[in-house]
Design an enzyme around this catalytic site. Structure first.
Site, mmCIF file in Angstrom:
data_model
loop_
_atom_site.group_PDB
_atom_site.id
_atom_site.type_symbol
_atom_site.label_atom_id
_atom_site.label_comp_id
_atom_site.label_asym_id
_atom_site.label_seq_id
_atom_site.Cartn_x
_atom_site.Cartn_y
_atom_site.Cartn_z
ATOM 1 N N ASN A 71 0.816 -1.222 0.000
ATOM 2 C CA ASN A 71 0.000 0.000 0.000
ATOM 3 C C ASN A 71 0.847 1.268 0.000
ATOM 4 O O ASN A 71 0.378 2.341 -0.398
ATOM 5 C CB ASN A 71 -0.903 0.057 1.243
ATOM 6 N N LYS A 87 -6.531 0.025 8.671
ATOM 7 C CA LYS A 87 -6.343 1.298 7.980
ATOM 8 C C LYS A 87 -7.182 2.412 8.602
ATOM 9 O O LYS A 87 -6.742 3.573 8.674
ATOM 10 C CB LYS A 87 -6.697 1.157 6.504
ATOM 11 N N ASP A 131 -12.650 0.807 -4.285
ATOM 12 C CA ASP A 131 -11.897 0.249 -5.404
ATOM 13 C C ASP A 131 -12.680 -0.814 -6.164
ATOM 14 O O ASP A 131 -12.091 -1.637 -6.849
ATOM 15 C CB ASP A 131 -10.564 -0.343 -4.919
ATOM 16 N N ASN A 132 -14.027 -0.784 -6.032
ATOM 17 C CA ASN A 132 -14.815 -1.787 -6.751
ATOM 18 C C ASN A 132 -16.193 -1.238 -7.088
ATOM 19 O O ASN A 132 -16.706 -0.329 -6.419
ATOM 20 C CB ASN A 132 -14.921 -3.081 -5.948
ATOM 21 N N CYS A 190 -6.529 -1.466 -9.326
ATOM 22 C CA CYS A 190 -5.077 -1.311 -9.341
ATOM 23 C C CYS A 190 -4.366 -2.559 -8.845
ATOM 24 O O CYS A 190 -3.205 -2.784 -9.191
ATOM 25 C CB CYS A 190 -4.669 -0.088 -8.527
ATOM 26 N N CYS A 247 -33.041 5.152 -16.035
ATOM 27 C CA CYS A 247 -32.358 4.751 -14.802
ATOM 28 C C CYS A 247 -33.368 4.539 -13.683
ATOM 29 O O CYS A 247 -34.149 5.445 -13.373
ATOM 30 C CB CYS A 247 -31.334 5.786 -14.381
#
Length: 253
Positions: A71, A87, A131-132, A190, A247
């Site tokens: 990290n 974290k 991150d997803n 990443c 939507c």
């Protein structure tokens, strides 16, 4: 009731006070404001650091993971001595070191997967450091239900993107699901593709800047506009994001 900055605060935020767009009244508003950050990784590390330094009065952090050696090329809120620590805990300690004016609330949980107790309501704005795609769709639903501005960024390789979602403020403005209706079938993060460390800092710092703009109502919003940065070419590009009339999540606005 008029809020007056203490002498120590006037010294700490002196460069903000010189800006007519912020000044003492604006700084007082920042000290009374709050931001919820999902993720204390590459994006979140930079965003959290600058939010704390700017004097955001209350910062919430939702982050399930522990600090790992891999990290540290980009997650600058953590240090070598933090390896193995949660974290969220490491980030909270860093906030207190940067600015004791900031209150911190943390959840060691996966956003959209775990039940958060207590539920993180009552924040003015949300910064997406996830991150997803699953987490981002959950964030979208969370923010729509609360009319909470959703400051989104994503980074991969040498490319970054940034925008804000708040469809209740304009009939053409999209939500995240208008932009990404369904998660792609393959991993695209990443951990799979790699990332240039400073790129996360650039995008995370920009998220903090956009948060300050939104909280103070200054400048031009990024809602309906997507910024893309190609670090190898040194080029920024802007495109327009429009609402999907079909939507199912933002059709009420």
């Amino acid at each position: 009731m008029t809020f007056s900055l203490r002498d120590e605060q006037k010294r700490r935020y002196a460069r903000h006070l010189l800006l007519p767009e912020i000044g003492e009244a604006g700084q007082a508003r920042l000290l009374a404001s709050s931001a919820l950050v999902v993720g204390a990784g590459g994006l979140g590390a930079a965003a959290i650091s600058y939010l704390a330094a700017a004097g955001i009065g209350r910062i919430g952090i939702i982050e399930p993971d522990h600090v790992e050696l891999s990290n540290l090329n980009r997650q600058i809120i953590h240090e070598t001595g933090d390896i193995g620590r949660p974290k969220a805990e490491s980030a909270a300690d860093r906030i207190h070191e940067i600015n004791p004016d900031c209150q911190v609330q943390t959840w060691r949980a996966y956003f959209g997967r775990d039940t958060l107790d207590p539920e993180p309501g009552g924040y003015d704005i949300l910064i997406d450091g996830s991150d997803n795609f699953g987490a981002r769709h959950a964030i979208n639903r969370f923010c729509l239900a609360r009319r909470m501005p959703f400051i989104h960024a994503a980074v991969r390789g040498f490319e970054a993107q940034l925008t804000i979602f708040k469809p209740w403020q304009g009939e053409a403005l999209p939500c995240y699901r208008c932009y990404i209706p369904e998660p792609p079938p393959e991993r695209n993060d990443c951990a799979e593709r790699g990332i240039a460390g400073p790129l996360a800092g650039i995008a995370g710092a920009m998220q903090a800047m956009e948060a300050i703009k939104e909280l103070l109502g200054m400048g031009q919003t990024l809602a309906g506009r997507l910024l893309r940065y190609d670090a190898l070419a040194g080029v920024w590009r802007e495109s327009t994001l429009l609402r999907d009339p079909e939507c199912p999540e933002c059709e009420v606005y």
